[in-house]
Design a protein around this motif. Structure first.
Motif, PDB file in Angstrom:
ATOM      1  N   VAL A  62       0.814  -1.196   0.110  1.00 29.78           N
ATOM      2  CA  VAL A  62       0.007  -0.292   0.028  1.00 29.78           C
ATOM      3  C   VAL A  62       0.695   1.191  -0.068  1.00 29.78           C
ATOM      4  CG1 VAL A  62      -1.853   1.406   1.270  1.00 29.78           C
ATOM      5  CG2 VAL A  62      -1.861  -1.116   1.346  1.00 29.78           C
TER       6      VAL A  62
ATOM      7  N   ARG B 230       2.938   4.047  -3.498  1.00 26.57           N
ATOM      8  CA  ARG B 230       2.391   5.373  -3.420  1.00 26.57           C
ATOM      9  C   ARG B 230       3.323   6.575  -2.977  1.00 26.57           C
ATOM     10  NH1 ARG B 230      -3.428   7.403  -0.892  1.00 26.57           N
ATOM     11  NH2 ARG B 230      -3.070   9.553  -1.389  1.00 26.57           N
TER      12      ARG B 230
ATOM     13  N   MET C 148      -8.062  -0.165 -16.237  1.00 28.85           N
ATOM     14  CA  MET C 148      -6.877   0.651 -15.716  1.00 28.85           C
ATOM     15  C   MET C 148      -5.717   1.022 -16.222  1.00 28.85           C
ATOM     16  SD  MET C 148      -7.457   2.796 -13.313  1.00 28.85           S
ATOM     17  CE  MET C 148      -6.619   4.354 -12.947  1.00 28.85           C
TER      18      MET C 148
ATOM     19  N   TRP D  81     -10.431  11.427 -12.068  1.00 20.46           N
ATOM     20  CA  TRP D  81      -9.158  11.354 -12.705  1.00 20.46           C
ATOM     21  C   TRP D  81      -8.294  12.530 -13.064  1.00 20.46           C
ATOM     22  CZ3 TRP D  81      -5.976  12.102 -16.428  1.00 20.46           C
ATOM     23  CH2 TRP D  81      -4.650  11.383 -16.606  1.00 20.46           C
TER      24      TRP D  81
ATOM     25  N   SER E 191      -4.742  11.888  -8.351  1.00 18.53           N
ATOM     26  CA  SER E 191      -4.770  11.471  -7.068  1.00 18.53           C
ATOM     27  C   SER E 191      -3.695   9.957  -7.163  1.00 18.53           C
ATOM     28  CB  SER E 191      -6.159  10.550  -6.643  1.00 18.53           C
ATOM     29  OG  SER E 191      -5.974   9.713  -5.606  1.00 18.53           O
TER      30      SER E 191
ATOM     31  N   ALA F  34      -3.969   7.593  -4.785  1.00 18.08           N
ATOM     32  CA  ALA F  34      -4.861   6.608  -3.927  1.00 18.08           C
ATOM     33  C   ALA F  34      -4.704   5.247  -4.405  1.00 18.08           C
ATOM     34  CB  ALA F  34      -6.124   7.275  -3.682  1.00 18.08           C
ATOM     35  N   SER F  35      -4.765   4.898  -5.874  1.00 18.32           N
ATOM     36  CA  SER F  35      -4.953   3.562  -6.164  1.00 18.32           C
ATOM     37  C   SER F  35      -3.600   3.065  -6.799  1.00 18.32           C
ATOM     38  CB  SER F  35      -6.231   3.316  -7.072  1.00 18.32           C
ATOM     39  OG  SER F  35      -5.940   4.330  -8.148  1.00 18.32           O
TER      40      SER F  35
ATOM     41  N   ASN G 282      -0.360   1.027  -7.596  1.00 16.96           N
ATOM     42  CA  ASN G 282       0.250  -0.045  -7.046  1.00 16.96           C
ATOM     43  C   ASN G 282       1.514  -0.336  -7.759  1.00 16.96           C
ATOM     44  OD1 ASN G 282      -0.303  -1.115  -9.599  1.00 16.96           O
ATOM     45  ND2 ASN G 282      -2.411  -1.624  -9.124  1.00 16.96           N
TER      46      ASN G 282
ATOM     47  N   GLU H 295     -10.001  10.873   1.673  1.00 19.28           N
ATOM     48  CA  GLU H 295      -9.050  11.183   0.508  1.00 19.28           C
ATOM     49  C   GLU H 295      -9.193  12.526  -0.027  1.00 19.28           C
ATOM     50  OE1 GLU H 295      -6.164   8.690   0.044  1.00 19.28           O
ATOM     51  OE2 GLU H 295      -5.254  10.306  -1.424  1.00 19.28           O
TER      52      GLU H 295
END
Lengths: 282, 349
Positions: B75, B79, B131, B198, B202, B204-205, B207, B322
């Motif tokens: 996580v 990021r 994505m 979008w 951000s 946040a997602s 990986n 967030e």
């Protein structure tokens, strides 16, 4: 080293600004380029530097045509001093002078201590070592012009080209910059300098080239080339050229704009306004 | 003679203090980097963090749960890496462009890279791509926009730098209009919010997969710019002057645009539109180390990485929900920039 222009034509796109320009400059010589605003002095300089494609004729360095040379190849031989300018960022003077080393430094490298040494020598030659760590944008106009000359010297060129190096400088700074120009010719550099004042050409050049309407009107030693008549053709104003003897018993020539005050004008024959103007100019 | 000596001492002192300043910036980045692992909803105390990190290289006895490792490596690590990379990339690109365009008010999206990437992403979301598909579309969109800008500028017979900026503004506006067009026709319950979020930017997602995708373009751009950084000084004197000094300005310009576009498009493709970093950070860096790109570029990279990481931490922590990163960078960046303009010695004139 010798710079030779052979029948050069230049201009922008299709438009011709200059034609049939032939001229030779040798090491140790200062050539003054005189002409009115817009006569093509800057165009000629840009063409020699390779910033403008030539339209005909050749620019030769020691007999070699430089048309296909890279900018780095040209910069290792020809140094250029622009009119005074202000960059947007406050670089240190030494950093500005080091930019003169660009053509000698590998693309991925920064200046070495050897380059710093050469830049420092250039500053020293112009007696401006004290400016080394000053901010270029904060020093005076005259000092900035000297820094630009130092930068050109750091290029270790054989030929120096100056585009009105004294424009926008005060009287004292003009003289300071020009005396350095003369000193540099003593180092066997060939110098081509465009200038605004015929007097500067008298004082500081070995030869002058008069540009008028896209052609060379005349070229030769200042004494025989700069005449009142030619200056009138060039600039459209009446000028008297006066000889004075300075305290070293050397003859100097001075140009004095004479306005209406000409012997052939009968003051009684002209209008009152013109008369007042003429007297005011006297 | 004495003044000369004094100045020589001052000069060496100066370059030394610049090395010191770079060191401090690096230290700041490392501290924020480590702290960022410990901050968050799931608390990881620093001692535990050090143990978990240490266990990667040393045979330590494991006295923590799997959740801790998941939080740290799956996580937070991606990021954190993304924030540093994007902040560094946008700042380096902004610094390079500011010199090249001789204009301290230029940001990395001046040639339309962000607008193009936004359009690519919006198109990807509209066509319900995965994505990864959206990210690839965004990356390509950024490259295409800048290629168009560059191609058009070559056909304008005028001051080449002005031509670039003007065509960049045009192409940027065109792509912004195209984004609005897609938003207008997109499904308002599902795709429109996705596009809107979008565009707000951000991390946040993010990986690890995303990191693998952008690490190459960002690193290539950054390393090439880093190697060429001294020449950016010469370029800042103006194109004609740089050429007369012996620089192949056309080639350098193309390389710089290519590097900046790779970095910007890659950044936008995984992070969305994150504004103001590329404009504000080079200024701040210039105030700290001066305008010489030899130190300005590394300083911008370090400062940009630390700054965006810090702002992203705030995006995670400030509210229970967030906050989109792009909003925060503007909310912090604009007042900060105004503060710099009003209160300090400018890094430019």
């Amino acid at each position: 080293m010798k710079l030779k222009l052979d029948n050069l034509s230049c201009g922008y796109g299709q438009r011709k600004v200059l034609e049939n320009i032939s001229l030779e400059i040798n090491g140790g010589e200062v050539i003054g380029l005189l002409g009115a605003n817009g006569c093509g002095k800057t165009t000629l300089i840009k063409s020699i530097l390779g910033l403008l494609p030539t339209q005909g004729g050749e620019v030769l360095l020691d007999g070699k045509n430089i048309k296909r040379w890279t900018s780095a190849q040209i910069a290792r031989v020809v140094g250029y001093i622009p009119q005074m300018h202000t960059p947007p960022f406050p670089f240190e003077v030494l950093d500005v002078v080091l930019m003169g080393r660009t053509a000698h430094i590998n693309p991925f490298a920064s200046p070495s201590s050897k380059d710093v040494k050469i830049a420092e020598q250039a500053l020293e030659m112009l007696n401006i070592t004290y400016l080394r760590n000053r901010i270029y944008t904060e020093i005076s106009g005259g000092e900035r012009q000297l820094v630009l000359i130092a930068r050109a010297l750091a290029q270790e060129p054989k030929i120096l080209i100056m585009d009105e190096p004294t424009s926008s400088l005060d009287f004292g700074n003009q003289i300071k910059v020009l005396s350095h120009v003369k000193q540099l010719a003593g180092l066997n550099l060939a110098i081509l300098m465009s200038c605004h004042f015929p007097e500067h050409a008298f004082l500081y050049s070995n030869r002058v080239v008069l540009l008028n309407e896209g052609r060379i009107l005349h070229s030769g030693t200042p004494g025989e080339t700069i005449t009142a008549e030619r200056l009138k053709t060039l600039y459209g104003v009446e000028v008297e050229i006066v000889s004075v003897i300075n305290r070293l018993n050397k003859e100097l020539k001075v140009c004095i704009p004479s306005g209406y005050f000409r012997p052939e004008i009968d003051l009684a024959q002209i209008s009152a306004t013109e008369r007042n103007y003429a007297l005011a100019n006297y | 003679m004495q003044t000369v000596l004094k100045q020589k001492i001052a000069a060496t002192g100066n370059s030394k203090s610049n090395t010191g300043r770079i060191g401090v910036l690096l230290l700041v980045l490392v501290v924020i980097f480590i702290l960022s692992f410990t901050l968050g909803r799931y608390s990881v105390p620093p001692s535990q963090l050090l143990q978990v990190l240490g266990a990667q290289i040393l045979p330590l006895e494991k006295n923590w749960g799997d959740t801790v490792e998941t939080v740290i490596f799956q996580v937070r690590l991606p990021r954190i890496l993304a924030a540093i990379m994007i902040g560094a990339a946008l700042s380096a690109a902004g610094a390079a462009y500011q010199g090249m365009f001789k204009n301290p008010l230029v940001s990395p999206d001046i040639l339309g890279a962000s607008a193009g990437a936004g359009f690519g992403a919006a198109l990807g979301i509209y066509f319900a791509m995965s994505m990864v598909g959206v990210q690839i579309m965004a990356f390509i969109g950024g490259l295409v926009a800048v290629a168009l800008t560059y191609g058009i500028s070559l056909r304008i017979k005028h001051d080449p730098m002005l031509a670039l900026v003007l065509s960049g503004i045009m192409i940027g506006s065109l792509f912004t209009a195209a984004i609005s067009c897609i938003k207008y026709i997109a499904d308002p319950y599902d795709k429109l919010p996705a596009i809107t979020f979008w565009l707000m930017g951000s991390l946040a997602s993010i990986n690890l997969q995303d990191i693998y995708m952008v690490v190459t373009p960002i690193m290539v751009g950054m390393i090439v710019l880093f190697l060429l950084r001294w020449r950016l000084n010469v370029m800042a004197m103006g194109e004609e002057e740089a050429q007369v000094l012996g620089l192949n300005t056309r080639r350098l310009k193309t390389i710089v645009i290519l590097c900046c576009t790779l970095m910007t498009a890659a950044s936008v493709s995984i992070g969305g539109l994150i504004g103001w970093v590329g404009l504000v950070i080079p200024h701040l860096a210039r105030m700290i180390v001066g305008p010489n790109y030899r130190v300005l570029l590394p300083a911008s990279i370090l400062l940009g990485g630390a700054y965006l990481l810090l702002v992203d931490d705030m995006a995670r922590l400030l509210a229970s929900m967030e906050i989109p990163l792009g909003i925060l960078t503007a909310l912090i960046g604009v007042p900060f920039f105004l503060y710099l303009l009003l209160n300090s010695k400018w890094g430019w004139k």
